[in-house]
Structure formats: structure tokens, C-alpha cells
Write a protein that holds these residues in place. Structure first.
Motif, PDB file in Angstrom:
ATOM      1  N   ALA A 122       0.841  -1.195   0.000  1.00 41.53           N
ATOM      2  CA  ALA A 122       0.000   0.000   0.000  1.00 41.53           C
ATOM      3  C   ALA A 122       0.878   1.247   0.000  1.00 41.53           C
ATOM      4  CB  ALA A 122      -0.895  -0.023   1.249  1.00 41.53           C
ATOM      5  N   ALA A 123       2.013   1.222   0.779  1.00 37.88           N
ATOM      6  CA  ALA A 123       2.911   2.353   0.851  1.00 37.88           C
ATOM      7  C   ALA A 123       3.541   2.608  -0.528  1.00 37.88           C
ATOM      8  CB  ALA A 123       4.024   2.092   1.893  1.00 37.88           C
ATOM      9  N   SER A 124       3.991   1.497  -1.200  1.00 31.09           N
ATOM     10  CA  SER A 124       4.608   1.688  -2.504  1.00 31.09           C
ATOM     11  C   SER A 124       3.589   2.202  -3.500  1.00 31.09           C
ATOM     12  CB  SER A 124       5.251   0.364  -2.980  1.00 31.09           C
ATOM     13  OG  SER A 124       4.305  -0.570  -3.363  1.00 31.09           O
ATOM     14  N   VAL A 125       2.318   1.677  -3.408  1.00 30.21           N
ATOM     15  CA  VAL A 125       1.270   2.149  -4.309  1.00 30.21           C
ATOM     16  C   VAL A 125       1.021   3.619  -4.033  1.00 30.21           C
ATOM     17  CG1 VAL A 125      -1.184   2.004  -4.841  1.00 30.21           C
ATOM     18  CG2 VAL A 125       0.195  -0.066  -4.690  1.00 30.21           C
ATOM     19  N   ALA A 129       9.247   8.707   2.334  1.00 34.11           N
ATOM     20  CA  ALA A 129       8.835   7.318   2.537  1.00 34.11           C
ATOM     21  C   ALA A 129       8.312   7.110   3.924  1.00 34.11           C
ATOM     22  CB  ALA A 129      10.036   6.386   2.251  1.00 34.11           C
ATOM     23  N   ALA A 130       8.914   7.750   4.950  1.00 34.05           N
ATOM     24  CA  ALA A 130       8.483   7.534   6.352  1.00 34.05           C
ATOM     25  C   ALA A 130       7.091   8.064   6.583  1.00 34.05           C
ATOM     26  CB  ALA A 130       9.459   8.226   7.306  1.00 34.05           C
ATOM     27  N   VAL A 151      -0.034   5.215   5.867  1.00 32.68           N
ATOM     28  CA  VAL A 151      -0.648   3.899   5.543  1.00 32.68           C
ATOM     29  C   VAL A 151      -0.898   3.113   6.809  1.00 32.68           C
ATOM     30  CG1 VAL A 151      -0.162   1.701   4.434  1.00 32.68           C
ATOM     31  CG2 VAL A 151       0.259   3.788   3.209  1.00 32.68           C
ATOM     32  N   GLU A 152       0.131   3.203   7.640  1.00 30.62           N
ATOM     33  CA  GLU A 152       0.006   2.435   8.925  1.00 30.62           C
ATOM     34  C   GLU A 152      -1.208   2.925   9.714  1.00 30.62           C
ATOM     35  OE1 GLU A 152       1.201  -0.624  11.423  1.00 30.62           O
ATOM     36  OE2 GLU A 152       2.099  -0.130   9.471  1.00 30.62           O
TER      37      GLU A 152
END
Lengths: 84, 251, 220
Positions: free
Chosen positions: C185-188, C203-204, C210-211
């Protein structure tokens, strides 16, 4: 037809003695007869009321009969003495 | 009327001698003593450790009858020492009475004056002796002057007590036994004679009627069995009462 | 004999006297042999008119000496025999029997009480044995119970540990899947944001967003 007969034997002295002896015995039997009847009747009554005392009542009854009967027997002896 | 001739009284009572001075009455008395002794001798010989049977049972029944029915109600436990005396009086009188209904003998020995007179005189002597032995001269005082009577009445009471205790007792004992047995004997003779006269009198119409006195004779014979026992019992119980009364004065 | 027959009729009493002499004929059948005592100096076969002619003898009331003598002597002998020989013998054996019966009764009583004592002892022993048996049964039951409970506890522990391990495995697998989904989900999301804004997002921040959304989604 109301006639009835009495046979009276009047002969010698012996016959007179015999008939008077009969009278004597008859008279002597009246009292003891009544007495024994009364005595036995009362004893039966007592035995019926208290069957546990029957033995004692019977002994006493026989004693009483013996004393009462003595009178009749004396009459019988008199009958023998004067009648026979 | 019937040609019924009743024999003179002595004809049915007195018996001629079989041996000098030994008549039917003597036979009966001697037989009574012998039979009585024999019964008790056989009873004593029988094994006593087992349950009694036969003659021993009979003798023990008589002994227990004397003890239970005659001595205990009249004299209490103290009188048990009198058992042999009363036992012999009872057995002897009974065995003298019973021949009155035994065929061939047909004569109660007690219907003669001798035996009742002797026995009651014996009882008289015994109870007076017992009275003097147990109470000394107090016996006369107790029997002639009963306690609890107001003084002047002793004039009346003492002669009555004397007559009733010392004269009437042996007399009535004698007469009771004698007259009962004699009366029974005369009754049996009367009905036997009546039956005989009706059946053998020659009048054929009277023969069926003879069955009535015959039934009466059978009934009276059964009655005499009872009387024989009852008179022996009454004589014995009166002897026990007299002896017991002499041994323990009534207070 | 003179007989008077008195008749009471309708016309007063009538008296009929008749005399009869003993001549009916039936009286001559007697002889002196019919008498109980034959009078002195008479033949037994001699005929008599009636029994009245026999020896009348004394009055029946009078005791006869010979009967008195025989009766008295036989009674006295009988009484003496009874007093000193017959009765004591009978009495002795009667008493002996009564004593033996009484003794036997006492013996029987004693035997009965002994038997009762024996029965009581037996019953006591029986009760003891029963109590022991009950105790043993109780003990066995207790042992059994204990064993059962330990085994039960062991089994329970085994089951629970197995269940825990399975749960841990499942949770681990869940976590792994969650991680995979999160990173995917994060990469998407970072690719989508890169396409939208033209530069690569932090990224963080993407992974924490997402988390956060996954956690809130999971809790919602």
C-alpha cells in the motif's frame, strides 16, 4: 272330670316313719338347694368378671359348696336313720 | 303300680364275710391301698430324668394337683410338707369311691361309715395336734376366744366356736363323704332295680319304657365318676384348710 | 298294709279303704341265699317272703368293727408307705428332673449369651473390615481423582500451549501479511503521490499514513 286321686298309705308305724323321713329330707334339701344355686351363680359371675382369678374362686366355691351341702347330707342321714 | 320292691337298706350295703371278718368292703380298702402303693411304686421306678409318661406322668399329675390345687391355695408354701399325708388321703378316698361304679364290685367302700369316720377322726387328731404344736396352749385361746370380739359376746361365741371347731368339723367331714357316696349308691341301685323290673317284669308293654331308667342309670354312673373325684377332692381340701388354719391362726 | 284312696270329685272327697296282704306271689322267689348276711341257723335254700326277713343288721350309720379295722389298717399302712418310701422317691426324682431342667435352662441361657457375644464380636469385626474396605475404596478414589485431575491439567496445559502456539503463529502470519499489505500500500501510495506531484514523497510519512489508516481501518 276334674277328679284327681291322692294315694295315701296309712298303715303301720314303719310307713309313717318312712313318709315323715321323706318330708324331713325334702325340707332339708330346700335350703341347701337355694344356697348352692346362689353360691355357684355368684361364683360364675365372679369368674366371668375376673377370669384371671378363676382358680381361686373355684377353690373357694368348692369349699362353700361342701359346707352348704353338709346340711342336705345331714338331712339325708336323718332320712336313713328314721326311715329305713 | 309296678311291683317294685326296694330291698332293705342293709341288703345293698352289708356284705357277708368271704373269710372271717373279711368282706367286700375290706377287699376294696385293701385293694385301694395296694393299687395306690403300686401306682406310686411304678411311678418311682420309672425313669424320672426324662419327660414323664404313662404311670409316672399320672402319679406326678396327682402330686402336682395336690400341691397346686389343694395345698397352695389353702396353706401356702409352708404346707408343702403335708403333701404325702394329703396325697395318701386323696388317693385312698378316690380309690375307695371308684369301686362304686366298677362292674362286679359296684360298692363304694366309703358308703360305709367305717372309712369316713376313721379318716375324719384322723384329720381331727392331726389338726388339733398341729394346732398345739404350732401355738401351744394359745391354740385353745385362739380358737375358742377369737380376738376382736367384744368381751360379753364371748359367752355366745365360745360355745359356738367350740362346737363348730371341735365337734362339727369331724362330724361334717364324715357325713359329707359317707352320705354322698351312700346317696349315689342308692340312686344307682334304684335305677338298676327299676330297669330290671320294667324289662324282666313280665309285662311286654313295659319293656321299651325300661330304656328310660337305663339311660338314667348310665347318666348317673357318669355322674358318680365325677362325684367320686369331687368328694375325694373336697375331703382333702377341707383337711388342708383345717390343718392350715391350726398351723397359722387368723389374726 | 292298709291303703286309702282319697278321690276329690264334684261331690266332695271320697275315701276308699283297701287292705292288701303280701300274697301277690312274687315275694316267694327269695331265699335266704339272696340276703347279704344269712341269719344264724338258717339254710340258704330256705324260702322267705321278702328280703325284710334277712338279718337286718345294725343301722347303716353305725360303723362296723371289722370294716373299721381293715380300712384303718390299710390306710395307715398306705400313708406310712407313702410318707417314708413312695413319695420321697418320686419327689427326689421329680426334684432332680426339675433341677436338671433348671440347669439346662441356665446352660441354654449361658449358651445364648455366649452366642450373642460371638455374634457381637463377629459384627464388630465385620464393621471393622467394612470400614477398612470403605477407607481403601475412598483412598483409591482419591488417588484416581488426583491422577485424573493432574492428567486433566496436563492435557489442558498441552492444549492451551498448542492453542497459544497456533495463536502466535497466526498472529505472526497476520503481522507478516499486514506488513506485506502495508508495504504494498505504501509503494502504491508513494507511486501515486509521485505521479501526482512529480516528486517522491517522504517514505516515512507515507508508511506512517498507511500504517495509521490501516490501524484505524482495522479498529473501525
Amino acid at each position: 272330670m276334674e277328679a284327681f286321686t291322692i294315694l295315701a298309705q296309712e298303715a303301720d308305724k314303719a310307713a309313717a316313719a318312712a313318709s315323715s323321713a321323706g318330708f324331713a329330707y325334702g325340707l332339708a334339701a330346700i335350703g341347701p338347694g337355694i344356697g348352692i344355686g346362689y353360691l355357684v351363680g355368684k361364683s360364675v359371675e365372679a369368674m366371668a368378671r375376673q377370669p384371671e382369678a378363676a382358680g381361686m374362686v373355684r377353690t373357694t366355691m368348692f369349699l362353700g359348696i361342701a359346707f352348704t351341702e353338709a346340711l342336705a347330707l345331714i338331712g339325708f342321714v336323718v332320712f336313713i336313720l328314721i326311715g329305713l | 303300680m309296678f311291683a317294685l320292691e326296694f330291698p332293705p337298706i342293709n341288703e345293698i350295703l352289708r356284705w357277708s364275710d368271704l373269710f372271717p371278718s373279711f368282706n367286700k368292703i375290706a377287699i376294696i380298702t385293701v385293694a385301694a391301698a395296694l393299687i395306690g402303693s403300686l401306682i406310686f411304686l411304678l411311678a418311682g421306678n420309672a425313669d424320672g430324668s426324662k419327660a414323664p409318661k404313662g404311670v409316672r406322668n399320672f402319679a406326678e399329675a396327682i402330686v402336682e394337683f395336690i400341691e397346686g390345687q389343694i395345698i397352695m391355695p389353702t396353706m401356702g408354701r409352708d404346707g408343702l410338707g403335708w403333701t404325702p399325708f394329703l396325697l395318701s388321703i386323696f388317693s385312698f378316698i378316690y380309690l375307695c369311691n371308684v369301686p362304686g361304679i366298677i362292674p362286679v364290685l359296684q360298692m363304694p367302700a366309703t358308703a360305709r361309715m367305717a372309712i369316713p369316720l376313721f379318716l375324719s377322726l384322723l384329720v381331727w387328731v392331726v389338726f388339733i395336734g398341729v394346732g398345739f404344736k404350732h401355738q401351744g396352749l394359745g391354740y385353745l385361746k385362739n380358737s375358742l376366744f377369737p380376738p376382736g370380739v367384744p368381751g360379753p359376746l364371748y359367752i355366745l361365741v365360745t360355745p359356738i366356736e367350740f362346737i363348730s371347731t371341735f365337734l362339727v368339723r369331724p362330724f361334717s367331714l364324715t357325713v359329707r363323704l359317707f352320705a354322698n357316696m351312700l346317696a349315689g349308691h342308692i340312686l344307682l341301685v334304684t335305677f338298676a332295680l327299676l330297669t330290671k323290673e320294667l324289662v324282666q317284669g313280665g309285662n311286654i308293654a313295659l319293656v321299651p319304657v325300661g330304656i328310660l331308667p337305663f339311660f338314667m342309670l348310665v347318666f348317673l354312673t357318669a355322674f358318680e365318676v365325677l362325684v367320686a373325684f369331687l368328694q375325694a377332692y373336697i375331703f382333702t381340701i377341707l383337711a388342708a384348710v383345717y390343718i392350715g388354719g391350726a398351723a397359722h391362726p387368723e389374726h | 298294709m292298709l291303703t286309702a284312696v282319697v278321690t276329690y270329685g264334684s261331690n266332695g272327697p271320697e275315701v276308699l279303704l283297701s287292705a292288701s296282704e303280701g300274697e301277690e306271689g312274687h315275694s316267694s322267689e327269695y331265699t335266704y341265699a339272696d340276703c347279704s348276711i344269712i341269719p344264724e341257723g338258717k339254710e340258704p335254700s330256705e324260702k322267705i317272703e321278702s328280703l325284710e326277713e334277712c338279718d337286718p343288721g345294725p343301722s347303716p350309720i353305725m360303723p362296723e368293727a371289722k370294716e373299721l379295722y381293715w380300712g384303718a389298717s390299710s390306710f395307715v399302712l398306705f400313708a406310712l408307705l407313702m410318707r417314708f418310701f413312695l413319695y420321697p422317691r418320686l419327689r427326689r426324682s421329680m426334684d432332680a428332673r426339675y433341677d436338671s431342667i433348671r440347669g439346662a435352662h441356665a446352660e441354654a441361657d449361658q449358651a445364648r449369651s455366649e452366642a450373642q457375644a460371638e455374634v457381637a464380636a463377629y459384627e464388630a469385626a465385620l464393621a471393622e473390615v467394612k470400614a477398612e474396605a470403605a477407607a481403601r475404596i475412598e483412598e483409591a478414589r482419591a488417588t484416581l481423582e488426583q491422577e485424573r485431575s493432574t492428567q486433566l491439567a496436563e492435557a489442558n496445559a498441552r492444549i492451551s500451549s498448542a492453542r497459544d502456539a497456533a495463536a502466535a503463529e497466526a498472529a505472526a502470519a497476520h503481522e507478516a501479511i499486514r506488513g506485506d499489505i502495508g508495504s504494498a500500500a505504501a509503494s502504491v501510495a508513494s507511486r501515486t503521490v509521485e505521479l501526482a506531484i512529480g516528486r517522491a514523497p517522504d517514505a516515512a510519512a507515507v508508511s506512517s499514513a498507511v500504517e495509521g489508516s490501516m490501524t484505524s481501518g482495522a479498529t473501525r
